[in-house]
Enzyme design. Structure first.
Site, PDB file in Angstrom:
ATOM      1  N   GLY A   1      25.132  46.422  11.491  1.00 43.79           N
ATOM      2  CA  GLY A   1      25.394  45.031  11.153  1.00 43.79           C
ATOM      3  C   GLY A   1      24.168  44.153  11.351  1.00 43.79           C
ATOM      4  CG  ASP A   2      24.111  41.451  13.405  1.00 44.14           C
ATOM      5  OD1 ASP A   2      24.878  40.539  13.080  1.00 44.14           O
ATOM      6  OD2 ASP A   2      24.300  42.192  14.390  1.00 44.14           O
TER       7      ASP A   2
ATOM      8  N   GLY B   1      24.025  38.852   3.898  1.00 49.85           N
ATOM      9  CA  GLY B   1      24.305  37.543   3.322  1.00 49.85           C
ATOM     10  C   GLY B   1      23.195  37.070   2.403  1.00 49.85           C
ATOM     11  CE  LYS B   2      17.004  36.933   4.231  1.00 47.92           C
ATOM     12  NZ  LYS B   2      15.804  37.494   4.895  1.00 47.92           N
TER      13      LYS B   2
ATOM     14  CG  HIS C   1      27.326  37.690   6.268  1.00 48.58           C
ATOM     15  ND1 HIS C   1      28.212  38.069   5.286  1.00 48.58           N
ATOM     16  CD2 HIS C   1      27.204  38.759   7.089  1.00 48.58           C
ATOM     17  CE1 HIS C   1      28.589  39.326   5.495  1.00 48.58           C
ATOM     18  NE2 HIS C   1      27.997  39.755   6.587  1.00 48.58           N
ATOM     19  CB  THR C   2      22.336  33.287   8.764  1.00 50.23           C
ATOM     20  OG1 THR C   2      23.018  33.275  10.015  1.00 50.23           O
ATOM     21  CG2 THR C   2      21.504  32.022   8.646  1.00 50.23           C
TER      22      THR C   2
ATOM     23  CE  LYS D   1      46.054  46.427   6.210  1.00 47.42           C
ATOM     24  NZ  LYS D   1      44.701  46.167   5.660  1.00 47.42           N
TER      25      LYS D   1
ATOM     26  CE  LYS E   1      17.849  36.597  25.131  1.00 47.00           C
ATOM     27  NZ  LYS E   1      16.776  36.835  26.130  1.00 47.00           N
TER      28      LYS E   1
END
Length: 446
Positions: free
Chosen positions: A34-35, A39-40, A63-64, A163, A325
């Protein structure tokens, strides 16, 4: 005509050319923990897409996206909401979180999102008590096992558990007979209270708020299956699917149990959105030029030293959702090859190359060893993964600023060598190289 004539002169049905299966879907997935900058990549592709879809997870994702100097943070809203229509299907939705996220991004300049967002009536709901339970479960793990999973405490795991247990409530329930919904909600609360004696829920207050949120949501809700079918089989459309989390966090294929609660691999696009596999086209994997991980769990190439601190500081490696962090280490090609085995990437986006600009030398993990012998696979057993010794290839650093590069030829030769090695080792072409935060900082290779 007899049978023998039929078999030789008539084309068998399974030999006939297949009819057009409809529009193809492009899928963007995380290839690490992840990270990675999904998003970009989504934002970049969304400028030329007609529809952007989230297919799994919830507001545990973060997402940034930076557009024209403005930084937007998305958790439930698809990153593509800045551009075309968006659909949330297969996700689990915390309604207070959804509207809070939208309002926060409105202050930064996001406009008209409610006219572009479509929510599937089959999406499951995350309730406030799910989030409380998430925290209780982590506390219990710490008390009984002496360790936690490191969840975001957003209630995602408990909601997926509801679920799977067939006791969860969906958007269609909320917008249906509210009296029936209220009864089911109260029964669900009682079930959780029977398991967690410390859980207190003001059911009447919660139901009042949920009714209000439901009415705000109603204009955005569609039957997701029919909507997607029409998008696939109607006029030509460019459809983009935005994965959340990443391959190594997948509930089935990740570093279990230190994973999320959904399928973050390519199959999640099919099961989350109701897309037939035949409609999957390009599958883009996103990876940093190094590796990061939030929370606990095995991390073979982690650098608990000055290098790890430098990557954390230069990369501003802090989780968008949790503020924690991120742990940092060298690029691990073992996990990238493993992610490719599962997802069948057609191309890779390699992000944050510029973070490596100041290093004298750069290492890349190329194999794992146990007792001095290479192992040919990525271990399923976490105890074994903790014991692996990483075999590295070492490259000289390029020691120059790449953040202004906009073309392949602008990159230093040593940086090009690094990228080509990664590409050749995993056997997937690198289509983009990221050297900064904004969409303009993505170098397109082909």
């Amino acid at each position: 005509m007899n049978i023998s004539e039929s078999s030789t002169t008539r084309q068998r049905w399974w030999e006939r050319p297949r009819n057009d299966t409809g529009n193809k879907v492009t899928v963007v997935l995380g290839a690490q923990w992840g990270d990675e900058g999904k998003g970009k990549v989504v934002d970049l592709l969304a400028t030329e897409s007609d529809l952007v879809c989230r297919c799994q997870g919830g507001n545990n994702a973060g997402h940034t996206v930076v557009v024209e100097g403005k930084e937007y943070d998305f958790h439930l809203l698809p990153s593509g909401i800045i551009n075309p229509k968006s659909i949330c299907n297969g996700v689990v939705i915390h309604l207070p979180g959804l509207f809070e996220e939208a309002e926060n991004n409105e202050k930064k300049g996001l406009k008209g999102w409610e006219k572009r967002l479509i929510v599937s009536d089959r999406a499951h709901l995350v309730f406030d008590f799910h989030q409380v339970v998430d925290g209780i479960q982590e506390t219990q793990r710490q008390a009984t096992e002496g360790k936690i999973i490191g969840t975001t405490k957003k209630g995602i795991g408990p909601t997926y558990a509801s679920k799977a247990s067939r006791i969860g409530l969906r958007v269609c329930d909320l917008l249906g007979d509210f009296k029936e919904f209220s009864t089911k909600f109260k029964n669900l609360v009682k079930q959780y209270q029977s398991m967690y004696s410390s859980l207190t829920v003001d059911t009447e207050s919660q139901l009042k708020k949920l009714k209000e949120y439901g009415e705000r949501l109603r204009p955005m809700v569609r039957d997701g299956v029919y909507y997607m079918y029409e998008a696939l089989h109607g006029p030509p459309k460019r459809i983009l699917v935005e994965g959340a989390n990443a391959a190594l966090l997948d509930i089935d294929f990740g570093t279990y149990p230190f994973v999320t609660s959904s399928n973050c691999t390519v199959g999640g696009a099919c099961t989350g959105l109701g897309i037939p596999p035949l409609n999957i086209g390009e599958v883009y994997g996103v990876s940093k030029a190094y590796t990061t991980r939030v929370g606990i769990g095995a991390f073979p190439t982690e650098q608990l030293n000055a290098t790890g601190e430098l990557l954390q500081t230069r990369g501003h490696e802090v989780g968008v959702t949790t503020g924690r962090k991120r742990r940092c280490g060298w690029l691990d090609l073992v996990i990238l090859k493993y992610a490719h085995m599962i997802n069948g990437f057609t191309a890779i986006a390699l992000t944050k190359l510029d973070i490596l600009d100041v290093l004298d030398e750069i290492k890349v993990g190329v194999a794992y060893k146990i007792n001095g012998k290479r192992i040919p696979h990525f271990p399923a057993n976490m105890e074994l993964l903790h014991k692996v010794e990483v075999e590295y290839e070492t490259f000289p650093g390029w020691k120059s600023d790449t953040s202004a590069a906009r073309k392949w030829n602008n990159l230093p030769q040593k940086a090009q060598n690094y990228i080509r090695f990664v590409e050749n080792h995993i056997g997937v072409p690198i289509k983009w190289v990221g050297v900064g935060k904004s969409r303009e900082c993505m170098i397109q290779m082909f």
